[in-house]
Motif scaffolding. Sequence first.
Motif, PDB file in Angstrom:
ATOM      1  N   PRO A 146       0.832  -1.210   0.000  1.00  0.00           N
ATOM      2  CA  PRO A 146       0.000   0.000   0.000  1.00  0.00           C
ATOM      3  C   PRO A 146       0.866   1.261   0.000  1.00  0.00           C
ATOM      4  O   PRO A 146       1.996   1.252   0.469  1.00  0.00           O
ATOM      5  N   THR A 147       0.307   2.343  -0.526  1.00  0.00           N
ATOM      6  CA  THR A 147       0.999   3.629  -0.493  1.00  0.00           C
ATOM      7  C   THR A 147       0.857   4.235   0.902  1.00  0.00           C
ATOM      8  O   THR A 147       0.007   3.817   1.688  1.00  0.00           O
ATOM      9  N   ILE A 148       1.673   5.220   1.186  1.00  0.00           N
ATOM     10  CA  ILE A 148       1.604   5.901   2.483  1.00  0.00           C
ATOM     11  C   ILE A 148       0.229   6.522   2.678  1.00  0.00           C
ATOM     12  O   ILE A 148      -0.371   6.407   3.745  1.00  0.00           O
ATOM     13  N   ASP A 149      -0.309   7.173   1.634  1.00  0.00           N
ATOM     14  CA  ASP A 149      -1.642   7.783   1.738  1.00  0.00           C
ATOM     15  C   ASP A 149      -2.698   6.729   2.022  1.00  0.00           C
ATOM     16  O   ASP A 149      -3.602   6.932   2.826  1.00  0.00           O
ATOM     17  N   ARG A 150      -2.595   5.582   1.348  1.00  0.00           N
ATOM     18  CA  ARG A 150      -3.574   4.511   1.548  1.00  0.00           C
ATOM     19  C   ARG A 150      -3.502   3.975   2.977  1.00  0.00           C
ATOM     20  O   ARG A 150      -4.524   3.695   3.599  1.00  0.00           O
TER      21      ARG A 150
END
Length: 168
Positions: A95-99
């Motif tokens: 997952p991305t940091i934002d996610r």
Amino acid sequence: MRVDEVALREFLHTSYPRLVAAVALVCGSRPAAEDAVQEALLKAWERSEKGDEIQSLEGWVTTVALNLTRSGLRRIRSERRARARLGTSGVGEPPTIDRIDVDRALATLPRRQREVAVLRYYLQLDTREVASVLGLNEGTVKSTLFRARAALAVALGIDEEANDRGTR
């Protein structure tokens, strides 16, 4: 609508991945979400074989899957503990940091706020559809969305008033 092989194939191709992802956001477990959606599909097939009509396969499966996840909280909690011990996130891709931030913020919401937010913003159901899926009236959905959005803004460090002023 009769649930036949063609309808199931279409559902699996178009709606299944999105629905599993949404239920996973609500319940916090992708494996539990997959189980719930698959079990709901099986129940839809069985009902259709008995001659029952299902108006909207996606709506019916969403409702049943959410009900199944609600009743399986003990299983979900044990899966979370197991994943934590193994140090894995339970998702196929990193997952991305934002996610990660959004997932964590969603996890802090009370169950009803989390369900309403995921159905409205992730599955992009309108408030009437959300109300129908969750068995609520539309006013309750709107007030719950308001509280969920405010809590998410705080958790994510978003100043909604500044955003509103910037868009005028």
